[in-house]
Design a protein around this motif. Sequence first.
Motif, PDB file in Angstrom:
ATOM      1  N   GLU A  60      42.133  52.909  13.212  1.00  0.00           N
ATOM      2  CA  GLU A  60      43.306  53.781  13.106  1.00  0.00           C
ATOM      3  C   GLU A  60      43.553  54.190  11.665  1.00  0.00           C
ATOM      4  O   GLU A  60      43.907  55.340  11.383  1.00  0.00           O
ATOM      5  CB  GLU A  60      44.551  53.089  13.668  1.00  0.00           C
ATOM      6  N   TYR A  61      43.359  53.265  10.731  1.00  0.00           N
ATOM      7  CA  TYR A  61      43.537  53.571   9.309  1.00  0.00           C
ATOM      8  C   TYR A  61      42.596  54.698   8.876  1.00  0.00           C
ATOM      9  O   TYR A  61      43.009  55.664   8.226  1.00  0.00           O
ATOM     10  CB  TYR A  61      43.294  52.316   8.475  1.00  0.00           C
ATOM     11  N   LEU A  62      41.319  54.573   9.241  1.00  0.00           N
ATOM     12  CA  LEU A  62      40.350  55.595   8.851  1.00  0.00           C
ATOM     13  C   LEU A  62      40.643  56.927   9.526  1.00  0.00           C
ATOM     14  O   LEU A  62      40.511  57.991   8.907  1.00  0.00           O
ATOM     15  CB  LEU A  62      38.938  55.128   9.202  1.00  0.00           C
ATOM     16  N   TYR A  63      41.043  56.879  10.784  1.00  0.00           N
ATOM     17  CA  TYR A  63      41.400  58.104  11.489  1.00  0.00           C
ATOM     18  C   TYR A  63      42.526  58.844  10.753  1.00  0.00           C
ATOM     19  O   TYR A  63      42.453  60.059  10.540  1.00  0.00           O
ATOM     20  CB  TYR A  63      41.820  57.755  12.925  1.00  0.00           C
ATOM     21  N   LEU A  64      43.554  58.121  10.344  1.00  0.00           N
ATOM     22  CA  LEU A  64      44.692  58.740   9.663  1.00  0.00           C
ATOM     23  C   LEU A  64      44.307  59.254   8.287  1.00  0.00           C
ATOM     24  O   LEU A  64      44.736  60.342   7.874  1.00  0.00           O
ATOM     25  CB  LEU A  64      45.844  57.733   9.555  1.00  0.00           C
ATOM     26  N   ARG A  65      43.500  58.489   7.557  1.00  0.00           N
ATOM     27  CA  ARG A  65      43.086  58.929   6.217  1.00  0.00           C
ATOM     28  C   ARG A  65      42.203  60.165   6.281  1.00  0.00           C
ATOM     29  O   ARG A  65      42.324  61.071   5.449  1.00  0.00           O
ATOM     30  CB  ARG A  65      42.364  57.791   5.485  1.00  0.00           C
ATOM     31  N   LEU A  66      41.307  60.209   7.253  1.00  0.00           N
ATOM     32  CA  LEU A  66      40.461  61.389   7.409  1.00  0.00           C
ATOM     33  C   LEU A  66      41.290  62.613   7.803  1.00  0.00           C
ATOM     34  O   LEU A  66      41.040  63.724   7.335  1.00  0.00           O
ATOM     35  CB  LEU A  66      39.380  61.132   8.467  1.00  0.00           C
ATOM     36  N   LYS A  67      42.279  62.398   8.643  1.00  0.00           N
ATOM     37  CA  LYS A  67      43.153  63.491   9.044  1.00  0.00           C
ATOM     38  C   LYS A  67      43.864  64.090   7.838  1.00  0.00           C
ATOM     39  O   LYS A  67      44.029  65.313   7.734  1.00  0.00           O
ATOM     40  CB  LYS A  67      44.176  62.985  10.070  1.00  0.00           C
ATOM     41  N   GLU A  68      44.265  63.239   6.893  1.00  0.00           N
ATOM     42  CA  GLU A  68      44.900  63.710   5.662  1.00  0.00           C
ATOM     43  C   GLU A  68      43.959  64.608   4.869  1.00  0.00           C
ATOM     44  O   GLU A  68      44.395  65.506   4.145  1.00  0.00           O
ATOM     45  CB  GLU A  68      45.320  62.521   4.798  1.00  0.00           C
ATOM     46  N   GLN A  69      42.660  64.378   5.009  1.00  0.00           N
ATOM     47  CA  GLN A  69      41.658  65.160   4.292  1.00  0.00           C
ATOM     48  C   GLN A  69      41.146  66.353   5.111  1.00  0.00           C
ATOM     49  O   GLN A  69      40.178  67.008   4.715  1.00  0.00           O
ATOM     50  CB  GLN A  69      40.488  64.251   3.899  1.00  0.00           C
ATOM     51  N   GLY A  70      41.766  66.619   6.248  1.00  0.00           N
ATOM     52  CA  GLY A  70      41.375  67.774   7.048  1.00  0.00           C
ATOM     53  C   GLY A  70      40.182  67.537   7.944  1.00  0.00           C
ATOM     54  O   GLY A  70      39.474  68.482   8.308  1.00  0.00           O
ATOM     55  N   ILE A  71      39.949  66.277   8.337  1.00  0.00           N
ATOM     56  CA  ILE A  71      38.846  65.948   9.240  1.00  0.00           C
ATOM     57  C   ILE A  71      39.428  65.235  10.456  1.00  0.00           C
ATOM     58  O   ILE A  71      40.017  64.155  10.324  1.00  0.00           O
ATOM     59  CB  ILE A  71      37.803  65.041   8.558  1.00  0.00           C
ATOM     60  N   LEU A  72      39.275  65.836  11.622  1.00  0.00           N
ATOM     61  CA  LEU A  72      39.796  65.241  12.850  1.00  0.00           C
ATOM     62  C   LEU A  72      38.687  64.540  13.621  1.00  0.00           C
ATOM     63  O   LEU A  72      37.649  65.142  13.932  1.00  0.00           O
ATOM     64  CB  LEU A  72      40.416  66.315  13.742  1.00  0.00           C
ATOM     65  N   LEU A  90      36.163  67.281  14.781  1.00  0.00           N
ATOM     66  CA  LEU A  90      35.147  66.424  15.383  1.00  0.00           C
ATOM     67  C   LEU A  90      35.792  65.447  16.364  1.00  0.00           C
ATOM     68  O   LEU A  90      35.409  64.283  16.438  1.00  0.00           O
ATOM     69  CB  LEU A  90      34.386  65.659  14.293  1.00  0.00           C
ATOM     70  N   ASN A  91      36.776  65.949  17.115  1.00  0.00           N
ATOM     71  CA  ASN A  91      37.546  65.052  17.969  1.00  0.00           C
ATOM     72  C   ASN A  91      37.535  65.393  19.454  1.00  0.00           C
ATOM     73  O   ASN A  91      38.061  64.633  20.260  1.00  0.00           O
ATOM     74  CB  ASN A  91      39.008  65.007  17.495  1.00  0.00           C
ATOM     75  N   SER A  92      36.973  66.537  19.839  1.00  0.00           N
ATOM     76  CA  SER A  92      37.050  66.943  21.244  1.00  0.00           C
ATOM     77  C   SER A  92      35.686  67.209  21.867  1.00  0.00           C
ATOM     78  O   SER A  92      35.600  67.779  22.958  1.00  0.00           O
ATOM     79  CB  SER A  92      37.929  68.195  21.393  1.00  0.00           C
ATOM     80  N   ASN A  93      34.618  66.842  21.174  1.00  0.00           N
ATOM     81  CA  ASN A  93      33.250  66.981  21.684  1.00  0.00           C
ATOM     82  C   ASN A  93      32.882  68.421  22.022  1.00  0.00           C
ATOM     83  O   ASN A  93      32.138  68.695  22.964  1.00  0.00           O
ATOM     84  CB  ASN A  93      33.027  66.075  22.898  1.00  0.00           C
TER      85      ASN A  93
END
Length: 358
Positions: A302-314, A30-33
Amino acid sequence: MTSFFRAEVDAMTGYIPGEQPKSDSKIIKLNSNENPYPPSPKVKDVLQNFDWEWLRRYPDASATDFRNAISEVLNVPTDWIIVGNGSDEVLNLVIRACTNSQSKVVYPMPTYILYRTLVEMQPAQKVEIDYPEDYKLPIDELVKVDGAVTFIATPNSPSGHIVPVEDLRELATRLSGVLVIDEAYVDFASSDALSVVKFDNVISIRTLSKGYSLAGIRLGFGIANPKLLQGLYKVKDSYNIDAIACAIGAAAMRDQDYKNSCAEKIKISRVKLSEDLRKIGFKVWDSQTNFLLVQPPQGNAEYLYLRLKEQGILIRYFQQEGLEDKLRITVGTDEENQVLVEALIGLYPSPYQGEGKG
């Protein structure tokens, strides 16, 4: 070590695209539209029935069939259309044809950061004007710069707002240089700016990456007075659009019913996702696009972005002035959006209690 590059290139940061996961990964992207739905079934028909004979020949340098399809759909003459390898190439053509090292290129910020990269590559002089908090177009400030090129994205990224057509008309009449109206997200908006191309100094640029689910083939186009397009054709690569892309683009363009149905689903999902995010404390800007600009309750983007990335959500985090506390989230399918919301609910307590703050 001695550099092989121009000083301007050495000084550039370069455009940083959204992260691309491996094709076999189960990442929710969900990061490149990108459009979450597949292209028109007519695109699949083209691929399955494509005549291989055309692969040994150079393609049509003018992408005639695709231009004809655009003409039919948008009711504009074919000689008012130029085709690019993605809308980014058309943006680049304008900079290459209309600017030099003494030229000023102006645009309001925040916006599509590629504008900055294109100006630095030329090189030309970039002038960035801050949008006010309400994102009202700063017409007087833009006109005062008297740029050779003025970029306006509408709907804008990452804010998602649309610029009123009357503001664009006023800007066009007051500028001495070229006004580029970047309508990459127009398929998700309530209105468009096509009528403004009646001015000789205006070009509207669109893409098939978003509304038509064709980001993978890189296909876009510009609409402008043929006198303006003459200079762009002089700097365009001879065969910039391959034969397969041209055929696919024409088929997708002619299937407006399918494109519009997918866009409507995304608009409905956009409303639902906005409501869900607001319920858990996010500030959500109104959007005319297929993404949302949001601000977490404590601004720790930034914190939420990194935590979501850890869960496989970009999702997209911009390390950019004015956006440090915000996130841009592409509207996915309802199932993808629900996974995102549930993940954020799970993270909600931790960022705001003790050491979890980031």
